[in-house]
Design a protein around this motif. Structure first.
Motif, PDB file in Angstrom:
ATOM      1  N   LYS A  62       0.827  -1.203   0.000  1.00  0.00           N
ATOM      2  CA  LYS A  62       0.000   0.000   0.000  1.00  0.00           C
ATOM      3  C   LYS A  62       0.863   1.257   0.000  1.00  0.00           C
ATOM      4  O   LYS A  62       0.561   2.219  -0.718  1.00  0.00           O
ATOM      5  CB  LYS A  62      -0.946  -0.018   1.208  1.00  0.00           C
ATOM      6  CG  LYS A  62      -2.064  -1.027   1.055  1.00  0.00           C
ATOM      7  CD  LYS A  62      -2.779  -1.362   2.341  1.00  0.00           C
ATOM      8  CE  LYS A  62      -3.596  -0.264   2.913  1.00  0.00           C
ATOM      9  NZ  LYS A  62      -4.357  -0.682   4.110  1.00  0.00           N
ATOM     10  N   LYS A  66       1.168   3.909  -3.391  1.00  0.00           N
ATOM     11  CA  LYS A  66       0.813   5.329  -3.294  1.00  0.00           C
ATOM     12  C   LYS A  66       1.939   6.239  -3.800  1.00  0.00           C
ATOM     13  O   LYS A  66       1.733   7.429  -3.969  1.00  0.00           O
ATOM     14  CB  LYS A  66       0.423   5.698  -1.855  1.00  0.00           C
ATOM     15  CG  LYS A  66      -0.929   5.138  -1.448  1.00  0.00           C
ATOM     16  CD  LYS A  66      -2.067   5.668  -2.312  1.00  0.00           C
ATOM     17  CE  LYS A  66      -3.418   5.159  -1.857  1.00  0.00           C
ATOM     18  NZ  LYS A  66      -4.511   5.651  -2.690  1.00  0.00           N
ATOM     19  N   LYS A  92      -5.287  -8.422  -4.475  1.00  0.00           N
ATOM     20  CA  LYS A  92      -6.744  -8.439  -4.594  1.00  0.00           C
ATOM     21  C   LYS A  92      -7.375  -9.386  -3.570  1.00  0.00           C
ATOM     22  O   LYS A  92      -8.425  -9.078  -2.996  1.00  0.00           O
ATOM     23  CB  LYS A  92      -7.167  -8.835  -6.007  1.00  0.00           C
ATOM     24  CG  LYS A  92      -8.656  -8.685  -6.217  1.00  0.00           C
ATOM     25  CD  LYS A  92      -9.034  -8.613  -7.666  1.00  0.00           C
ATOM     26  CE  LYS A  92     -10.502  -8.233  -7.768  1.00  0.00           C
ATOM     27  NZ  LYS A  92     -10.865  -7.791  -9.079  1.00  0.00           N
ATOM     28  N   MET A  95      -7.114  -7.318  -0.271  1.00  0.00           N
ATOM     29  CA  MET A  95      -7.700  -5.968  -0.236  1.00  0.00           C
ATOM     30  C   MET A  95      -9.066  -5.874  -0.918  1.00  0.00           C
ATOM     31  O   MET A  95      -9.778  -4.905  -0.729  1.00  0.00           O
ATOM     32  CB  MET A  95      -6.745  -4.964  -0.896  1.00  0.00           C
ATOM     33  CG  MET A  95      -5.440  -4.761  -0.149  1.00  0.00           C
ATOM     34  SD  MET A  95      -5.678  -4.087   1.507  1.00  0.00           S
ATOM     35  CE  MET A  95      -6.442  -2.515   1.137  1.00  0.00           C
ATOM     36  N   TYR A 102      -6.531   0.323  -6.215  1.00  0.00           N
ATOM     37  CA  TYR A 102      -6.071   0.903  -4.940  1.00  0.00           C
ATOM     38  C   TYR A 102      -5.331   2.209  -5.202  1.00  0.00           C
ATOM     39  O   TYR A 102      -5.535   3.199  -4.501  1.00  0.00           O
ATOM     40  CB  TYR A 102      -5.168  -0.074  -4.179  1.00  0.00           C
ATOM     41  CG  TYR A 102      -4.645   0.530  -2.912  1.00  0.00           C
ATOM     42  CD1 TYR A 102      -5.438   0.595  -1.772  1.00  0.00           C
ATOM     43  CD2 TYR A 102      -3.369   1.100  -2.859  1.00  0.00           C
ATOM     44  CE1 TYR A 102      -4.976   1.201  -0.604  1.00  0.00           C
ATOM     45  CE2 TYR A 102      -2.897   1.695  -1.699  1.00  0.00           C
ATOM     46  CZ  TYR A 102      -3.708   1.743  -0.584  1.00  0.00           C
ATOM     47  OH  TYR A 102      -3.252   2.344   0.566  1.00  0.00           O
ATOM     48  N   SER A 105      -7.581   5.050  -5.747  1.00  0.00           N
ATOM     49  CA  SER A 105      -8.524   5.383  -4.646  1.00  0.00           C
ATOM     50  C   SER A 105      -7.969   6.483  -3.747  1.00  0.00           C
ATOM     51  O   SER A 105      -6.811   6.794  -3.748  1.00  0.00           O
ATOM     52  CB  SER A 105      -8.833   4.147  -3.820  1.00  0.00           C
ATOM     53  OG  SER A 105      -7.679   3.689  -3.142  1.00  0.00           O
TER      54      SER A 105
END
Length: 105
Positions: A62, A66, A92, A95, A102, A105
């Motif tokens: 994550k 980002k 997947k 999450m 992701y 988002s």
């Protein structure tokens, strides 16, 4: 003894999860069997050793996803997945969305 093993295992997992995805690696570093590591983690935290590793990998994934400069392929490489598809399926599964979803988002 169990508490010190737990603390050691948590630190090992956080430090090495990018490269090492198997319980055996962490157990060997702590001089205990994989079964014992799994047992103490489950007893003390309610989470299996594999779940600890997967959770640590997801946290790293994550963070990396980002970062706009890293492609999904590069994230898969950094986390030592065999390929982008394997990483995508892993992400997947944990999450509920793809790495690209992701990222958006």
């Amino acid at each position: 003894e169990m508490t010190s093993s737990l603390v050691g295992s948590e630190m090992c997992i956080r430090d090495s999860c990018k490269e090492q995805h198997v319980v055996t690696f962490y157990a060997e570093r702590l001089f205990i069997t994989p079964q014992y590591l799994s047992l103490i983690l489950k007893e003390l935290t309610g989470k299996s050793a594999n779940k600890w590793i997967d959770d640590a990998l997801i946290v790293e994934a994550k963070i990396l996803l980002k970062a706009p400069q890293a492609t999904v392929q590069q994230v898969a490489d950094i986390l030592h997945f065999s390929d982008q598809s394997t990483f995508g399926k892993f992400f997947k599964k944990h999450m509920g969305i793809s790495p690209m979803e992701y990222r958006k988002s």
